[in-house]
Design an enzyme around this catalytic site. Structure first.
Site, mmCIF file in Angstrom:
data_model
loop_
_atom_site.group_PDB
_atom_site.id
_atom_site.type_symbol
_atom_site.label_atom_id
_atom_site.label_comp_id
_atom_site.label_asym_id
_atom_site.label_seq_id
_atom_site.Cartn_x
_atom_site.Cartn_y
_atom_site.Cartn_z
ATOM 1 C CE LYS A 137 -4.370 -1.664 -0.018
ATOM 2 N NZ LYS A 137 -4.027 -3.118 0.147
HETATM 3 C C1 PLP Z 1 -10.046 -2.658 -2.285
HETATM 4 C C2 PLP Z 1 -9.529 -3.196 -1.000
HETATM 5 N N1 PLP Z 1 -10.370 -3.392 0.098
HETATM 6 C C3 PLP Z 1 -10.193 -4.060 1.155
HETATM 7 C C4 PLP Z 1 -8.807 -4.504 1.411
HETATM 8 C C5 PLP Z 1 -8.282 -5.111 2.614
HETATM 9 O O1 PLP Z 1 -7.461 -4.670 3.389
HETATM 10 P P1 PLP Z 1 -6.569 -5.513 4.266
HETATM 11 O O2 PLP Z 1 -5.758 -6.595 3.255
HETATM 12 O O3 PLP Z 1 -5.669 -4.640 5.046
HETATM 13 O O4 PLP Z 1 -7.288 -6.302 5.294
HETATM 14 C C6 PLP Z 1 -8.042 -4.278 0.237
HETATM 15 C C7 PLP Z 1 -6.427 -4.653 0.287
HETATM 16 O O5 PLP Z 1 -5.762 -5.154 -0.289
HETATM 17 C C8 PLP Z 1 -8.338 -3.521 -0.754
HETATM 18 O O6 PLP Z 1 -7.438 -3.414 -1.978
#
Ligand code: PLP
Length: 360
Positions: free
Chosen positions: A177
């Site tokens: 990220k």
């Molecule tokens: C659009 C979207 N939503 C939700 C997430 C979920 O984040 P995390 O992996 O930190 O739980 C991501 C992460 O990759 C994402 O790209």
């Protein structure tokens, strides 16, 4: 091999983490509120709550606006699966609608047409860091929970930063990220009541004035450690620079790949500013073959993103089939994420672009 992603970590991060280790307070310490306050200020939000992941932040945000069993939440099928999963965690139903072919975000007209008596919220996703049309959704007066996991640094056409509109908005800090804490997330929001509920529910349902092992509501362990928050604070210091570096790399890609038969990320329009996260192109044909040939040329890439409604869990649980959301399905079948990170060199971009043209 040119990797897909690579975080920028330096002495500031090392120092920040070592300080926490030496302090002996690895969790529930001072770095958590410090990171929350700095992050809230960065995106112009009144409140922020750190969470163990972007998914956890989304889940807490949906609960905060009252989504519960049997409710319908209108959302995008062109997203990472977590945005729909968080709805299902509450036994609510994700109601998918198709995306806009240019921005690849939830089509606001399709979203409006999907409202029923059971609709309790919208969950727009700022996909690939491009701001979704949240102002159009606001006109309906329903709660909105924003998936901003890919969109740190993005700005809406009215100048409000993504995460700063007052709706609960979830950010993710996985290692690829714009800002990373390894794993981690943040929910920004405008309501003090939401903040109070979210802070309690991420900590097993304990109110701030309650003693340890005393819990007055159902909660989760969605806490983020002080180690991670220290890392996040150090990353925030270099965020502007990292975002500018990503935008520069995207500019090189545009120059190298424009004018051909590739679909490129839409340009910023009407005052919207993308917070660059990934560089995703749509190839005209044979996407999986292209990925294989890129690998043979020393270039990592991946299909990004597959349509959520066509994943086996969603087909089997909700009866989805091909053909329901044609724009999403077409784009999902042709999309490839290319290597993209702040310290990518122009030479690496040229190498990827040449390999891609050959692979197609
Ligand atoms: C659009 C979207 N939503 C939700 C997430 C979920 O984040 P995390 O992996 O930190 O739980 C991501 C992460 O990759 C994402 O790209």
């Amino acid at each position: 091999m040119i990797p897909l992603a690579q975080p920028v970590l330096g002495e500031a991060e090392e120092r920040a983490v070592l300080d926490v280790l030496r302090s002996g307070q690895l969790s529930l310490g001072p770095r958590v509120p410090e990171f929350e306050a700095a992050f809230a200020e960065r995106v112009g939000a009144r409140h922020a709550s750190a969470a163990s992941s972007g998914t956890a932040a989304l889940h807490l945000g949906l609960r905060a606006v009252g989504v519960s069993e049997g409710d319908e939440v209108i959302t995008s099928p062109f997203s990472f699966v977590a945005s729909a999963n968080a709805i299902v965690y509450e036994r609510a139903k994700p109601v998918f609608v198709d995306v806009d072919p240019v921005t690849l975000n939830l089509d606001p007209d399709a979203a409006a047409a999907a409202i029923t008596g059971r609709t309790t919220a919208f969950l727009p996703v700022h996909i690939f860091g491009y701001p979704a049309d949240v102002p159009a959704l606001e006109a309906h007066g329903l709660p909105i929970v924003e998936d901003a996991c890919e969109a740190l640094g993005a700005v809406h056409p009215d100048g409000v930063k993504v995460g700063g509109r007052g709706h609960p908005a979830a950010f993710g800090f996985y290692a690829n990220k714009q800002l990373t804490t390894g794993e981690g997330g943040m929910l920004t929001m405008g309501s003090a009541e939401h903040k109070e509920r979210v802070d309690s529910e991420r900590n097993q349902g304990r109110a701030p004035d309650m003693g340890w092992l005393d819990h007055d509501r159902l909660g989760f362990n969605y806490r983020l450690t002080d180690i991670a928050c220290a890392l996040g604070l150090a990353q925030l210091q270099r965020l502007d620079e990292m975002l500018a570096d990503r935008a520069r790399v995207a500019g090189w890609y545009r120059e190298a790949l424009g004018g051909g038969e590739l679909g490129l990320p839409c340009e910023d329009a009407g005052g919207s500013v993308r917070g660059w996260f990934v560089f995703v192109v749509q190839v005209p044909r044979d996407r999986d073959g292209v990925i294989g040939r890129l690998r043979e040329s020393g270039v990592q890439s991946k299909p990004y993103l597959p349509a959520i409604h066509l994943m086996s869990y969603y087909r089997e649980t909700f009866g989805h089939r091909e053909g329901e959301f044609p724009v999403c399905e077409d784009v999902a079948a042709r999309s490839i994420a290319l290597p993209f990170f702040p310290r990518m060199t122009e030479g690496q971009v040229t190498q990827v672009a040449e390999a891609l043209v050959r692979a197609i």
